[in-house]
Design a protein around this motif. Structure first.
Motif, short mmCIF file in Angstrom:
data_model
loop_
_atom_site.label_atom_id
_atom_site.label_comp_id
_atom_site.label_asym_id
_atom_site.label_seq_id
_atom_site.Cartn_x
_atom_site.Cartn_y
_atom_site.Cartn_z
N ALA A 140 0.73 -1.11 -0.16
CA ALA A 140 0.07 -0.28 -0.09
C ALA A 140 0.94 1.22 0.32
CB ALA A 140 -0.89 0.48 1.67
N LYS A 141 2.21 1.07 0.89
CA LYS A 141 3.50 2.54 1.29
C LYS A 141 3.73 2.54 -0.58
CE LYS A 141 6.56 4.33 3.56
NZ LYS A 141 7.59 4.14 2.41
N SER A 142 3.92 1.20 -1.67
CA SER A 142 4.39 1.47 -1.92
C SER A 142 3.64 1.80 -3.10
CB SER A 142 5.01 0.09 -2.96
OG SER A 142 5.98 0.21 -4.00
N ALA A 143 2.40 1.52 -3.20
CA ALA A 143 1.23 2.41 -4.42
C ALA A 143 1.16 3.49 -4.34
CB ALA A 143 0.08 1.38 -4.20
N GLY A 144 0.55 3.91 -2.81
CA GLY A 144 0.58 5.39 -2.94
C GLY A 144 2.26 5.97 -3.61
N GLU A 145 2.80 5.57 -3.12
CA GLU A 145 3.68 6.46 -3.59
C GLU A 145 3.94 6.37 -5.51
OE1 GLU A 145 7.23 4.30 -2.11
OE2 GLU A 145 6.76 4.98 -0.50
N LYS A 146 3.58 5.55 -6.57
CA LYS A 146 3.24 5.31 -7.87
C LYS A 146 2.20 6.71 -7.57
CE LYS A 146 5.23 1.21 -8.73
NZ LYS A 146 5.64 0.80 -7.18
N MET A 147 1.57 6.83 -6.78
CA MET A 147 0.58 8.00 -7.28
C MET A 147 0.92 9.97 -7.88
SD MET A 147 -2.49 8.46 -8.64
CE MET A 147 -3.76 10.07 -8.23
N PRO A 148 1.09 10.07 -8.94
CA PRO A 148 1.96 11.38 -9.09
C PRO A 148 0.43 11.98 -8.22
CG PRO A 148 0.19 10.53 -11.00
CD PRO A 148 0.49 9.11 -10.12
N SER A 149 1.35 13.49 -7.79
CA SER A 149 0.87 14.73 -7.00
C SER A 149 0.05 15.20 -8.48
CB SER A 149 2.09 15.52 -6.54
OG SER A 149 2.40 16.30 -8.01
N VAL A 150 -1.52 16.03 -7.96
CA VAL A 150 -2.09 16.10 -8.35
C VAL A 150 -2.25 17.58 -8.59
CG1 VAL A 150 -4.38 16.50 -9.42
CG2 VAL A 150 -3.12 14.04 -9.06
N THR A 151 -2.32 19.14 -9.54
CA THR A 151 -2.42 20.24 -8.96
C THR A 151 -3.60 20.62 -9.92
OG1 THR A 151 -0.79 21.01 -10.64
CG2 THR A 151 -0.36 20.03 -8.33
#
Length: 272
Positions: A258-269
């Motif tokens: 889950a931590k690894s998956a979260g890190e793969k989500m690009p930030s959205v601005t």
């Protein structure tokens, strides 16, 4: 069968049977369950015995398990034709069983108990995560070649555990036959007595739902999160079946994924 179980298991089940036999069928009358004829026991009797442990579902279900074994034996001996336990449902148990101790629970305990048997108990539980049945009887004689070496009471598995600095200070400072002594300077009389004492020490620290087993689960969780495999956990905790270690490894892997998956989500601005 009963005789194939470990002595600790046999003793525990014997206590359950004797306790149920001594209970009254009806609080208003002197007759006990032990006085009732076997063939007259009905699902209603079984449900009464279950419900008297209703606040502790695991204990209630353990009664059903023991009673079911008794009646299976009775059927084999042709003392009766049915098993009344089959018609009595087990109580729901919250997933996970005993509460796993948290870092905050342990910190509260240590802040309350800075010395004495309570502190020694926590040092040993944190360092090794042993069962209460082992903690009760372990002493300096179990240190061999720098390792805490013992066969677990419950499973008979040989454990050879490395000793950290905190545990070594407790062990080297012990002048008794056991690491933990009661108020009279001897070993605790039973596993239940020691378990209840540790739970009391937790309550004194403001932690109501954690027991010694919760610290065992805390240790297993920490080791799994640091990469311990199922077989490594089995060797450390004296488990014979991988299914006892698997939940800790699976939970640790889920958290890592889950931590690894979260890190793969690009930030959205948002663009203005």
């Amino acid at each position: 069968g009963f005789t194939s179980k470990s002595k600790a298991t046999r003793d525990a089940r014997r206590r359950i049977i004797l306790t149920m036999m001594a209970e009254r069928l009806d609080p208003k009358h002197p007759e006990t369950f032990g006085m009732e004829r076997l063939e007259r026991i009905t699902p209603r009797h079984v449900a009464i015995l279950r419900d008297r442990k209703g606040r502790s579902p695991n204990a209630a279900n353990e009664r059903l398990k023991v009673l079911s074994q008794i009646f299976k034996f009775a059927i084999e001996q042709e003392w009766r034709e049915d098993n009344p336990v089959r018609d009595v449902r087990r109580l729901a148990v919250r997933a996970g069983g005993h509460d796993t101790a948290t870092d905050e629970d342990i910190a509260a305990y240590e802040a309350k108990h800075v010395s004495g048997p309570a502190r020694r108990a926590m040092v040993l539980l944190k360092a090794f995560g042993m069962r209460v049945s082992d903690l009760r009887i372990l002493g300096p004689q179990h240190v061999r070649k720098g390792l805490l070496t013992f066969e677990t009471v419950k499973t008979g598995v040989l454990c050879e555990l490395t000793i950290d600095a905190d545990a070594r200070r407790v062990i080297e400072g012990c002048r008794d036959l056991v690491f933990l002594t009661n108020d009279h300077g001897g070993a605790f009389a039973s596993d239940k007595a020691l378990s209840q004492r540790i739970a009391k020490w937790f309550r004194q620290a403001g932690v109501d739902s954690v027991t010694a087993h919760g610290v065992r689960k805390w240790r297993a969780t920490k080791m799994a999160e640091n990469g311990a495999s199922e077989f490594e956990l089995m060797s450390w905790f004296g488990w014979k079946d991988p299914k006892e270690a698997r939940p800790y490894v699976q939970a640790a892997n889920r958290r890592k994924l889950a931590k690894s998956a979260g890190e793969k989500m690009p930030s959205v601005t948002r663009e203005g």
